[in-house]
Design a protein around this motif. Structure first.
Motif, PDB file in Angstrom:
ATOM      1  N   TYR A  39       0.590  -1.119  -0.192  1.00  0.00           N
ATOM      2  CA  TYR A  39      -0.021  -0.562  -0.183  1.00  0.00           C
ATOM      3  C   TYR A  39       0.727   1.774   0.125  1.00  0.00           C
ATOM      4  N   ASN A  40       1.726   1.310   0.693  1.00  0.00           N
ATOM      5  CA  ASN A  40       2.395   2.377   1.140  1.00  0.00           C
ATOM      6  C   ASN A  40       3.318   2.724  -0.866  1.00  0.00           C
ATOM      7  N   GLU A  41       3.775   1.373  -0.741  1.00  0.00           N
ATOM      8  CA  GLU A  41       4.679   1.477  -2.184  1.00  0.00           C
ATOM      9  C   GLU A  41       3.120   1.789  -3.198  1.00  0.00           C
ATOM     10  N   LYS A  42       2.146   2.014  -3.100  1.00  0.00           N
ATOM     11  CA  LYS A  42       1.402   2.193  -4.364  1.00  0.00           C
ATOM     12  C   LYS A  42       0.784   0.780  -4.883  1.00  0.00           C
ATOM     13  N   LYS A  43       1.181  -0.602  -4.346  1.00  0.00           N
ATOM     14  CA  LYS A  43       1.484  -1.529  -5.135  1.00  0.00           C
ATOM     15  C   LYS A  43       0.321  -2.563  -5.057  1.00  0.00           C
ATOM     16  N   ALA A  69      -4.660  -1.506  -3.302  1.00  0.00           N
ATOM     17  CA  ALA A  69      -5.090  -0.053  -3.209  1.00  0.00           C
ATOM     18  C   ALA A  69      -6.005  -0.046  -2.298  1.00  0.00           C
ATOM     19  N   HIS A  70      -5.683  -0.692  -1.141  1.00  0.00           N
ATOM     20  CA  HIS A  70      -6.319   0.154   0.216  1.00  0.00           C
ATOM     21  C   HIS A  70      -5.131  -0.539   1.493  1.00  0.00           C
TER      22      HIS A  70
END
Length: 468
Positions: free
Chosen positions: A332-336, A338-339
């Motif tokens: 999530y922190n690496e935008k891989k 969704a939530h």
């Protein structure tokens, strides 16, 4: 030699974390010093269940006449029992190997250690050390049998759970120190196969983390099986004799001496936090566990810890979920992803003990619920009143449910009986969904089953009992 994620340890926490990391697009490696699958698959959950199944089958032969079948001269071939258990473990470990290949995860065999921030050193069996870079390092090194100062495990006179699974011959007598899950499971296994077993428990009751009614029921059943039980007692010293061991046991009324072929130390576990480089990076620990936040990051960014080495229940299914939450938070922190993943509710973790009868529980015990300030409604349904249990010849035990009297919230369930580990999940899911008693009663349960006894127990709690 560079990875997005390196996981040190391939137990049910480590290998699950590695698979989830790979699924989310991270280049992943897992470090393992012994066997893929860790303690659970190789020396814990899985091979012990194979041993316990053998004991159950042997117990069936001893009571086959109750089912209208005559079995004569049934014998235990102890080496074959052990061989089957090891075969089951080996098969499961090979299954993890397959999963690693399927998910394109590199397996680095050797001892893993934090070398520096973002670096893992792996030393193979020949002593060759290789350093790998990783943006994220997940520690999942698990735990080992805890040793008491006066009860050192020597592998011969005093053994741990690993030795108990591969003894070269069945002992005629055994002292089991500790009555948690490991202690009572091995006590059942060996006693059923004919070993004279004595359980020594320091606390006032056996399986002390369970509801008091569960402890009383198991003690009654075990004594009926011929297992001696000593509570409020401790083994002070063990000395070898020509034929076995002599143990000095301190009781409330004085000291006594017990003799047996071997002592099994089952007094809990200790986390494997030594020699993995924690000190070099200044990673904080407390009471032998690594301190982490709710997403399993340590105080050092980029280093995480999951499973038995962090605070919380030391259970395989907990480690697996912690691994998934940890990796999904990284993703999530690496935008891989969704939530942000939902954190774990440690008050809704099912605990299972696979002795016979089995024990399964989740949530508050009756005592804990009252101490937390709840006014409770309690229902208890004995399996002796269950049609399925009677047909199966498995009428020992009961289901006990605890509800908040004010709002109908399901606070806890505690079961002892045949296959109850298979039906505890209903309570876990219902509690997760914040279900009330009425919604469970309005859900039709199949008949005849052991699982409908959960509904029956709820009916008892609310004065609506049909079958009791």
């Amino acid at each position: 030699m560079a990875y997005d994620v390196i996981v040190i340890g391939s137990g049910p926490g480590g290998y699950v974390a590695a698979i989830r990391a790979s699924q989310l697009g991270f280049k992943t490696a897992v470090v393992e010093r012994e066997n893929l699958g860790g303690i659970c698959l190789n020396w814990g959950c899985i091979p012990t269940k194979a041993l316990l199944k053998t004991a159950q089958v042997f117990e069936y032969t001893q009571h086959s006449k109750d089912y209208g079948i005559t079995v004569s001269d049934a014998k235990v071939e102890f080496d074959a029992v052990i061989k089957r258990s090891r075969g089951v473990a080996d098969k499961m470990s090979r299954g993890v190997q397959f999963l690693m290949k399927k998910n394109k995860i590199d397996v680095l065999m050797g001892n893993g250690k934090l070398k520096a921030k973002g670096q893992v050193e792996v030393t193979d069996k020949d002593g060759k050390a290789t350093v790998y870079d990783a943006k994220h390092i997940i520690l999942a090194t698990g735990a080992r049998a805890r040793e008491l100062p006066n009860l050192k495990i020597d592998g011969k006179n005093v053994i741990g759970y690993r030795e108990a699974m591969v003894l070269p011959q069945q002992p005629k007598s055994m002292i089991v120190v500790g009555s948690g899950a490991i202690g009572v499971e091995f006590a059942y296994f060996y006693a059923t196969l004919g070993t004279k077993v004595t359980i020594v428990e320091f606390l006032p009751r056996i399986v002390p983390v369970e509801d008091e009614d569960i402890s009383k029921e198991l003690e009654k059943i075990y004594k009926k099986k011929g297992i001696d039980i000593m509570t409020n007692a401790s083994v002070e010293a063990v000395e070898a004799t020509g034929n076995g061991v002599r143990a000095k046991v301190k009781t409330q009324t004085g000291e006594i001496t017990l003799e047996a072929d071997v002592v099994l130390s089952a007094v809990g576990i200790a986390a494997n936090i030594e020699n993995i480089g924690l000190e070099g990076l200044g990673i904080k620990t407390d009471k032998g566990r690594v301190l982490v936040d709710k997403y399993y990051q340590t105080n050092v960014p980029g280093v995480y810890a999951i499973g038995d080495m962090v605070p919380g229940q030391a259970l395989a299914h907990v480690a697996s979920k912690e691994g998934i939450v940890c990796v999904e938070a990284i993703a999530y922190n690496e935008k891989k992803y969704a939530h942000k993943p939902e954190t774990i509710d440690y008050m809704n973790i099912p605990g299972c003990t696979y002795c016979a009868p089995e024990i399964a529980s989740v949530g508050y015990t009756e005592k804990a619920a009252k101490e937390a300030g709840y006014e409770v409604k309690v229902g208890k349904f004995p399996f002796s009143a269950s049609g399925k249990a009677s047909a199966a010849g498995a009428t020992e035990g009961f289901v006990k449910v605890i509800f908040d009297a004010k709002y109908g919230e399901w606070l806890g369930t505690h079961m002892i009986g045949a296959n109850v580990t298979e039906i505890i999940a209903e309570t876990v899911v219902a509690r997760k969904l914040e279900t009330t008693y009425q919604e469970v009663l309005d859900s039709i349960h199949p008949h005849p089953t052991m699982s409908e006894s959960v509904k029956d127990a709820i009916e008892v709690a609310y004065g609506e009992a049909i079958h009791l």
